[in-house]
Motif scaffolding. Sequence first.
Motif, mmCIF file in Angstrom:
data_model
loop_
_atom_site.group_PDB
_atom_site.id
_atom_site.type_symbol
_atom_site.label_atom_id
_atom_site.label_comp_id
_atom_site.label_asym_id
_atom_site.label_seq_id
_atom_site.Cartn_x
_atom_site.Cartn_y
_atom_site.Cartn_z
ATOM 1 N N LYS A 24 6.376 14.633 5.403
ATOM 2 C CA LYS A 24 6.815 13.508 4.661
ATOM 3 C C LYS A 24 7.533 13.765 3.449
ATOM 4 C CE LYS A 24 4.231 9.932 4.088
ATOM 5 N NZ LYS A 24 2.850 9.138 3.851
ATOM 6 N N ASP A 79 -9.308 10.292 1.665
ATOM 7 C CA ASP A 79 -8.684 11.671 2.131
ATOM 8 C C ASP A 79 -9.517 12.481 2.825
ATOM 9 O OD1 ASP A 79 -6.515 10.931 0.860
ATOM 10 O OD2 ASP A 79 -6.395 12.334 -1.074
ATOM 11 N N LYS A 86 0.440 4.265 0.971
ATOM 12 C CA LYS A 86 0.078 4.960 2.011
ATOM 13 C C LYS A 86 0.731 4.427 3.499
ATOM 14 C CE LYS A 86 -4.153 6.755 0.154
ATOM 15 N NZ LYS A 86 -5.617 6.908 0.391
ATOM 16 N N ASN A 87 1.212 3.186 3.229
ATOM 17 C CA ASN A 87 1.905 2.493 4.310
ATOM 18 C C ASN A 87 3.433 2.686 4.491
ATOM 19 O OD1 ASN A 87 2.686 0.717 6.452
ATOM 20 N ND2 ASN A 87 1.251 -0.802 6.046
ATOM 21 N N LEU A 88 3.857 3.922 4.909
ATOM 22 C CA LEU A 88 5.226 4.276 5.119
ATOM 23 C C LEU A 88 5.981 3.299 5.961
ATOM 24 C CD1 LEU A 88 7.406 6.423 4.209
ATOM 25 C CD2 LEU A 88 6.619 7.582 6.118
ATOM 26 N N GLN A 141 6.334 9.183 -1.279
ATOM 27 C CA GLN A 141 6.519 8.269 -0.293
ATOM 28 C C GLN A 141 7.896 7.504 -0.083
ATOM 29 O OE1 GLN A 141 4.655 8.562 2.041
ATOM 30 N NE2 GLN A 141 3.410 6.683 2.188
ATOM 31 N N ASP A 193 0.863 -1.095 -0.021
ATOM 32 C CA ASP A 193 -0.091 0.046 0.051
ATOM 33 C C ASP A 193 0.815 1.326 -0.042
ATOM 34 O OD1 ASP A 193 -1.964 1.875 0.243
ATOM 35 O OD2 ASP A 193 -2.518 1.351 2.099
ATOM 36 N N PRO A 242 -4.604 10.865 4.404
ATOM 37 C CA PRO A 242 -5.210 10.349 5.937
ATOM 38 C C PRO A 242 -3.743 10.232 6.854
ATOM 39 C CG PRO A 242 -5.623 8.637 4.463
ATOM 40 C CD PRO A 242 -5.288 9.778 3.591
ATOM 41 N N ASP A 243 -2.764 9.686 6.338
ATOM 42 C CA ASP A 243 -1.645 9.590 7.122
ATOM 43 C C ASP A 243 -0.934 10.713 7.442
ATOM 44 O OD1 ASP A 243 -0.979 9.816 4.675
ATOM 45 O OD2 ASP A 243 1.050 8.710 4.532
ATOM 46 N N VAL A 287 -3.445 12.618 10.256
ATOM 47 C CA VAL A 287 -3.149 12.341 11.661
ATOM 48 C C VAL A 287 -2.031 12.980 12.377
ATOM 49 C CG1 VAL A 287 -4.189 10.055 11.488
ATOM 50 C CG2 VAL A 287 -2.134 10.234 11.016
ATOM 51 N N ARG A 288 -0.981 13.524 11.773
ATOM 52 C CA ARG A 288 0.112 13.709 12.355
ATOM 53 C C ARG A 288 0.104 15.455 12.262
ATOM 54 N NH1 ARG A 288 5.329 11.378 9.058
ATOM 55 N NH2 ARG A 288 4.992 9.250 9.095
#
Length: 799
Positions: A773, A706, A233-235, A269, A231, A721-722, A725-726
């Motif tokens: 990021k 998003d 979005k999964n850093l 990413q 994914d 989204p990631d 949250v930050r």
Amino acid sequence: MSVTSTYPDSLRRWNLASWILLALYVLSLLAFAVSVFDEDLVRAIGLGGYADEKSWWPILVQVALGTAAFLTYYWPRRRDARNFSVLVTSVLAATTVSIGLVAYWGCPSTASESTFWTPLTYALNLLVGNIQECDVGPDVRAAPLALQLPRLFGPLLLVIAAFGIVASIFRAQSDRLLVRLSRSLVVLVPLVRRLITEREADATLAVLVSDPGNVLIKSARNLGARVVVCDVKNLGALRSLLTARGRFKVRTFYAVATDVAENLRWAAQLRAAADSTGPSRANMSPRMIVRIDDPWQAEYWRRTNAYRTPGSESSVRWISDALSVYEVTAELILDRILDPSLEQRFDRVVIVGSSALALAVCAELAQREREGDALSAPPLPGLADLILYGSDAETLREQHRLRQERFGNSGDVGMISVVESEPTSDHLRATLQHDQHPALILADDPALIGPHRTTYLAALNPTWTIFDWSPTTRGVADQPIMERLYPFGLTLDAPSSLPVDSWERAARVVHEQYRLIMRQHQQLEPSKPSHRAWEQLDRFLRESNIRQVTTAVAAAESLGRSWGPVVRGVRSDGLVTSAEISESELDAMAKMEHASWMEYLEDNGWRYGSERDDRRHLHPSLRAWDQLTPEDQAKTREGVANALRILNRLGYRSTVLRPRGDGSEGRDSSRWVEVVRHGEVTAVRCNAPFTWTNESGETMQAEAGDWRITNAAGRSWSVAPDIFVRTYEHVEGDRWRRTGRAWARSAIPGEVINSLEGPQTASEGDWVIRGPKGEEWATTGDHFAASYQISEPSSLRNS
């Protein structure tokens, strides 16, 4: 400073060794076979062990010869799309059946049965582990050593087959494990067959996909790629996959999806994953190639991201390039038209239409003229032989001029002819009445015109060579479909004569100019590895040339220069010769080049020696800059200046940002400052993709999941989204508070910022923001003043 590579030039030595070992393997099998029927003969030639049932070394020799023959065949082809397991099992099966048949032929247990079918049946049973004893019957004898060999190979064959079945069942898990264990990676997003088949030889190809049901996964694995479901979005998952012992291990990253926004998200990413770890120990900066089909946007991204200076010492430096389907197709068409081996050279090129492809052809021809000028071999036909045809021809010429001049190059519009007429056969005939061998490129989108007009045009003018854009064709047809009509279609399959990477293309010109100088001084030695043509250079020397070019790009960036567009308020300095920069600047750049050269050689096994010895990899210049002789230092300085001079001639000009004497001197667009985010907003998470419009009127694309953010002024935008949250803190209901810090700099009017949602063009007074990021976006001065507060000055510069 040059070196000579000791890498093999071809597979000849490997093939010779493999054939010799295979011949010895077969001879050893013959010794086993002969020993069954005539033990005395085998002993007479000194191979008595083959006739001794208790001997151990003949079987060990047989296994060693087979293993060595396979390894010498496999190793130089280990990255090829070949099924080596089939080769191994086939050889083992053939050995088991043939030697088993011979061994059972003389067994007493088969004497009373068929003299052929019974031994053959016994031999075939060995393939499934069913071993028939040879010491049955009145004439008891021990099993010959020749039978013990297939007894070993039969079960071994079963083990290999079982391992293959298990590996296929757990292929996804094994691919993920092998990617994690690899020391060097080439990462591809998404699946593209051509890039799978043409990967780097000593790196693992990792294909990242988001859909585990992709029908191309099996074919990619059959070609030797490691496919991992991941994914974007999964850093955390990306970081664990692409790092080893805390070091980033990606050598090259290709983001080649048709969706530009998706490619930019992957690029952001990977940069974030790289920056959260340590740089690779390898000297070469990782290379990033992002697909952006629009040729103008592709050139902007290529220039503005040519060399990405890291935000801190622990960040990873990238050398970036853009890949456009229109640019690649234009290269293919011009390869045909400019082919020097043609018996009859074209004397005119006509582009009919004003599509993105037409603009790409103009730009490619201009680039080839610059390359030809650097090598004293201008293309024929060139820009002076180009005619733009159609009602929008003048608009196309103006677009070409603006695109070229935006990067400090001459548009050469005075050389290009324009005919604003309907491209009928009669009009074209009137225009080309004095040309003997014209080439026509029909660059109108095929969805807008029918095929019959092209067919009729080719039939009326059988001596014209016509390239017709066909929606059912990929690439350029090798043969005409009728008369001299060649259908073509958009493709990413770049011609073999031109590398996909623009910096490798520049490195090739640097190398060929070096060969040209050697030839002019009658010092060219074709047998010398470093004097060979680019296509014949081994990888070590190619990478050394690319390293020199990319280091020159990095060195210019280190002086506060940019390779981006030349816009209002910016002056192009054309960093070409040492006379145009200060002595201290050239010295600093030369030191960077020497350090890069030293690390590259040391990474490839070279070390210091008082005398140069290419065979032993010794070089007297492998020492600190201050310890070099004045001659070596001067040679390095000249090498840097020459690389920049060639880049300039190829159209890559570094620029220096100057304060604009309009009261904005306090805003330095080359300096990043740390800012504090503040203010409250309304935030709602969206389950479906949506679009929004920024202040410049550009449409931005948001993904499902998003967040849609709306401030007090009614301005809306999206946040992944990631990242949300930050950077946001819940207040109540749908009210959220902006938190955290970011980096900001004043934008250059006209520059293009590739945000996660799509390209944004900055206007006067805008700011560029960099998030946690590494993602970047543009915002207006009013929004910046209302939403950000400048903190302490930062030393982060030129990112």
